[in-house]
Structures are given as structure tokens and as C-alpha cells.
Scaffold this motif. Structure first.
Motif, short mmCIF file in Angstrom:
data_model
loop_
_atom_site.label_atom_id
_atom_site.label_comp_id
_atom_site.label_asym_id
_atom_site.label_seq_id
_atom_site.Cartn_x
_atom_site.Cartn_y
_atom_site.Cartn_z
N SER A 105 35.26 26.84 37.72
CA SER A 105 36.43 26.40 37.28
C SER A 105 36.97 26.55 35.83
CB SER A 105 36.50 24.95 37.54
OG SER A 105 35.57 24.27 36.72
N PHE A 106 35.87 27.34 35.11
CA PHE A 106 36.19 27.70 33.95
C PHE A 106 36.81 29.23 33.78
CE2 PHE A 106 33.17 24.42 32.59
CZ PHE A 106 33.86 23.79 31.40
N ASN A 107 36.76 29.89 34.90
CA ASN A 107 37.40 31.13 34.91
C ASN A 107 38.74 31.30 34.22
OD1 ASN A 107 35.17 32.09 36.39
ND2 ASN A 107 36.44 32.45 38.21
N ASN A 108 39.70 30.57 34.37
CA ASN A 108 41.07 30.86 33.74
C ASN A 108 41.19 30.00 32.56
OD1 ASN A 108 43.43 32.10 34.53
ND2 ASN A 108 44.46 30.07 34.74
N LYS A 109 40.33 29.03 32.40
CA LYS A 109 40.32 28.64 30.85
C LYS A 109 39.72 29.68 30.02
CE LYS A 109 40.71 24.43 30.38
NZ LYS A 109 41.92 23.62 30.11
N ILE A 110 38.80 30.31 30.29
CA ILE A 110 38.19 31.54 29.45
C ILE A 110 39.24 32.68 29.03
CG2 ILE A 110 36.39 33.07 28.93
CD1 ILE A 110 34.41 30.72 30.16
N PHE A 111 39.49 33.16 30.46
CA PHE A 111 40.23 34.58 30.35
C PHE A 111 41.62 34.51 30.70
CE2 PHE A 111 35.77 34.89 32.22
CZ PHE A 111 35.20 35.65 31.32
N LYS A 112 42.23 33.65 31.19
CA LYS A 112 43.62 33.56 31.28
C LYS A 112 44.16 34.84 31.86
CE LYS A 112 44.40 29.87 27.87
NZ LYS A 112 42.65 29.71 27.48
N ARG A 113 43.48 35.29 32.75
CA ARG A 113 44.14 36.96 33.38
C ARG A 113 44.36 36.41 35.08
NH1 ARG A 113 44.13 37.52 28.74
NH2 ARG A 113 43.68 39.32 27.50
N ASP A 114 45.35 37.17 35.35
CA ASP A 114 45.55 37.34 36.77
C ASP A 114 44.70 38.01 37.61
OD1 ASP A 114 46.53 39.67 36.23
OD2 ASP A 114 48.48 39.36 36.84
N VAL A 115 43.48 38.83 37.08
CA VAL A 115 42.70 39.75 37.77
C VAL A 115 41.73 38.82 38.55
CG1 VAL A 115 42.85 41.48 36.31
CG2 VAL A 115 41.27 39.56 35.73
N PHE A 116 41.39 37.51 38.37
CA PHE A 116 41.03 36.84 39.18
C PHE A 116 41.72 36.20 40.52
CE2 PHE A 116 38.48 36.39 35.24
CZ PHE A 116 37.08 36.21 35.82
N PRO A 117 41.04 36.31 41.78
CA PRO A 117 41.72 35.79 42.77
C PRO A 117 41.80 34.21 43.23
CG PRO A 117 39.81 36.39 43.81
CD PRO A 117 39.92 36.80 42.14
N ASP A 118 41.48 33.49 42.02
CA ASP A 118 41.26 32.11 42.05
C ASP A 118 42.47 31.34 42.45
OD1 ASP A 118 38.88 32.91 41.15
OD2 ASP A 118 39.20 31.83 39.10
N LEU A 119 42.56 30.46 43.65
CA LEU A 119 43.78 29.80 43.93
C LEU A 119 43.73 28.29 43.46
CD1 LEU A 119 43.99 31.08 47.54
CD2 LEU A 119 45.28 31.76 45.63
N VAL A 120 42.40 27.71 43.70
CA VAL A 120 42.23 26.25 43.45
C VAL A 120 40.82 25.95 42.97
CG1 VAL A 120 42.22 23.84 44.55
CG2 VAL A 120 44.35 25.34 45.00
N TYR A 121 40.65 25.11 42.13
CA TYR A 121 39.11 24.61 41.75
C TYR A 121 38.99 23.28 42.14
CZ TYR A 121 39.87 28.54 38.46
OH TYR A 121 40.13 29.72 37.76
N TYR A 122 37.71 23.06 42.62
CA TYR A 122 37.24 21.84 42.80
C TYR A 122 36.10 21.49 42.10
CZ TYR A 122 35.36 17.63 45.85
OH TYR A 122 34.98 16.38 46.03
#
Length: 354
Positions: A105-122
């Protein structure tokens, strides 16, 4: 005083266990290679032992140097043994920062890029968006299946193909996601036709290894493609095929490797030859890895698992900031890190050596 002695004994015990496990793996791999190629030249084994003792301060780092020598058919100064990397380099140049990669769940907190296919964190009983807004459980299905009828859940601390679950829209149950623990729901990636030709049953991954040097520059050190088998829903370390990628051209090497480190010139299920195959949008893959590592310089060496999708866009499936594997790259493309002087780090970490 007694407590300090006890801590030192425990540390030595775990160090012994660690080296025993990894060197045992190296021994198995060497025997597998020799079962096909014949016995490794004794001169190379001797050089491995001498180099381990003279450069790394301990002969126990020789087994992986022997594996590298058996693969390449020669000895190359500058190689980093796998157990030296994990026991000396990782704690010295990453510390606790590399472990952040295990917390999805830290992916977007650190990188803030749309290259990750992340949709929702739990995490810890809460679902939340990539903008970190809490989402009621009853809305999860509507959100995650907007673009596709299939999604992927990856648990925190998942590795080597473990901790991955697939969900279809028709049978989705949010409570089953909760039972899997903390992690991330990702969109199911539709890979580029290039990778489908090699193996259509699972999404391939490319492992890019990058480092941050003392001047703050990010550099791509190695790259290889991992492809699954017919029976796999996703790439797994115990069954995948690994093919090195030329960093200058993006072309696959002529030969790939099985999990036993024996070679093959084609995929064993599809029969597709590796020679003369070139990774699509490879330049963008390189630049993406370089840009992302600059956003996480605290972990000085990172492995990025990425793919090019059907729209020719680069997608990062996950990043490995702790003990990202270097052994395959060292054996097939190395020495990859010889200019970084990692071989001197053990002198700062004497207490970790048996």
C-alpha cells in the motif's frame, strides 16, 4: 554482559543458517549444471576459493562464484556472491528502507506514478484508494471491476510467485480478500502480443536491476525476462524460464535457463525460439526503472518487475527493495556491480561474518 553474549551467539547462529541454506542451493545448482556440461574446470573452482578468501575475507562465499564460473565457463573478477549480497550488501546499503517494498500500500505514496496497476489497497481492516481515501467494503466490487472482469490480489511480503490470488467479477467476494490479509488489488494486465507469443497463459515479467551510486545517479545494471509454463496462472520461481536481455539492444539472449539453471534455446511449451526476439518499447522500460529509483534512493539496489501491456505502455507489477536476487544476472551478465566497490563493505560488517 551475558545479554550481549547471548545476542552475539544468536546472530552467529542465524548467520550460519543463512549461509548454509544459500550455499546448499549453490551446490545443487552447480551439480545441475555439471550434469549437462560436465565437471567445472578445477582451476575455476580454485580461483573461486582464492578470490572469496582474498577479496571477501571468507572462503564461504566461494560456492556462488563457482556457480557463476560454471555458467560462464570462465572466472571474472568483480562478481558478487549471492550470500555476500544478502548478508553484507543488503543491510549496509538498504537497512530497513528496502523492506518498505514488502508493504504494497506504500506504492503510490512513494512513487505517485500511474505505471502501477494498483486499484485498491487493503491494510489493517480498511480498504482505501490509491489516493488513500477509505472505501466502504460494499463499494469495492464496483470500483475494481470497472475496466476488467479479472483482478489480482497480492499480499504484503509476497515473493517468488507466492501470495498471489486471482478473482473474477462473477464470483467476487470481498470477504475472501480480507481473509488474505494486507495487500493490493491490481488490474489484470493484458500483455503485449510479443509476450503472448512466448507464453499466452500467464503474464511475463521483466526484472530490471538498478542501483544508486554515491553521486545519486540511477543506473540499470542487468535485465532478464521471466516466462511461465503452460500450467501456471502466473510466473513462479520454481517453474519459470529466465532469458537474459541485452541492455544495449533489448534483444533476448539466444539461450534461456530453467529453474535448475540448465539451458534451452526455446520455450519448452510453445516451442518459440528466443534468438532474434526484441523487447517492445524497451527504451521506455529502461527510463521508467531509472526514474522510479530516483524516488527511492534510500534502497541503493532495487529489482523492478515490469511488463509492456497490449497498449505498449510500461507497467510495474512490483518492486523488490530488500533481498532482490542478483545471482542470475551476475552469472549471465555480470559482473554487474564491479565499479561500486561492494567487495569492501564486509570490513564494516565483520560481526556478520562466520
Amino acid at each position: 554482559m551475558i545479554r550481549q553474549i547471548a545476542k552475539k551467539l544468536v546472530k552467529r547462529y542465524w548467520s550460519y543458517e543463512y549461509h548454509t541454506m544459500l550455499n546448499g542451493t549453490a551446490g545443487k545448482i552447480l551439480r545441475n549444471i555439471e550434469s549437462i556440461k560436465g565437471k567445472t574446470d578445477p582451476k575455476l573452482i580454485k580461483l573461486s576459493n582464492e578470490y572469496a578468501n582474498d577479496v571477501f575475507g571468507w572462503k564461504g562465499y566461494a560456492p556462488w562464484l563457482s556457480v557463476y564460473s560454471a555458467v560462464s565457463g570462465s572466472f571474472k573478477e568483480g562478481w558478487i556472491p549471492d550470500n555476500y549480497y544478502g548478508r553484507i550488501v543488503v543491510p549496509t546499503l538498504k537497512g530497513d528502507y528496502g523492506r518498505v517494498a514488502n508493504l504494497k500500500s506504500f506504492n503510490n505514496k512513494i512513487f505517485k506514478r500511474d505505471v502501477f496497476p494498483d486499484l485498491v489497497y487493503y491494510a489493517n481492516g480498511l480498504f482505501f484508494s490509491t489516493d488513500y481515501e477509505v472505501i466502504p467494503p460494499e463499494k469495492i466490487k464496483e470500483i475494481v471491476f470497472k475496466k476488467s472482469n479479472r483482478i489480482v490480489f497480492k499480499s504484503d511480503n509476497s515473493a517468488q510467485g507466492r501470495g498471489i490470488s486471482f478473482f473474477e467479477k462473477s464470483s467476487f467476494d470481498v470477504n475472501k480478500v480480507k481473509m488474505l490479509g494486507n495487500g493490493v488489488i491490481q488490474d489484470y494486465i493484458r500483455q503485449h502480443a510479443f509476450f503472448n507469443e512466448l507464453m499466452p497463459n500467464s503474464v511475463a515479467t521483466m526484472r530490471f536491476t538498478t542501483t544508486i551510486d554515491d553521486g545519486g545517479n540511477s543506473v540499470v545494471r542487468a535485465c532478464y525476462l521471466r516466462i511461465g509454463r503452460n500450467a501456471d496462472t502466473h510466473v513462479k520461481s520454481d517453474s519459470h524460464i529466465m532469458i537474459p536481455i541485452n541492455l544495449r539492444t533489448g534483444n533476448l539472449y539466444e539461450h534461456g535457463f530453467t529453474p535448475k539453471w540448465t539451458t534451452t534455446d526455446r520455450h519448452p511449451d510453445t516451442g518459440i525460439l528466443f534468438e532474434n526476439k526484441s523487447i517492445p518499447n524497451f527504451t521506455k522500460c529502461l527510463s521508467t526503472a531509472l526514474e522510479l529509483h530516483k524516488l527511492m534512493p534510500q534502497a541503493r539496489c532495487i529489482g523492478w518487475d515490469m511488463i509492456v501491456d497490449e497498449n505498449n505502455d510500461v507497467k510495474i507489477m512490483e518492486w523488490n527493495g530488500n533481498h532482490n536476487g542478483i545471482k542470475f544476472s551476475e552469472a549471465t551478465q555480470g559482473p554487474c556491480f564491479s565499479d561500486l566497490h561492494w567487495e569492501t563493505l564486509w570490513k564494516k560488517q565483520r560481526s556478520l561474518i562466520d
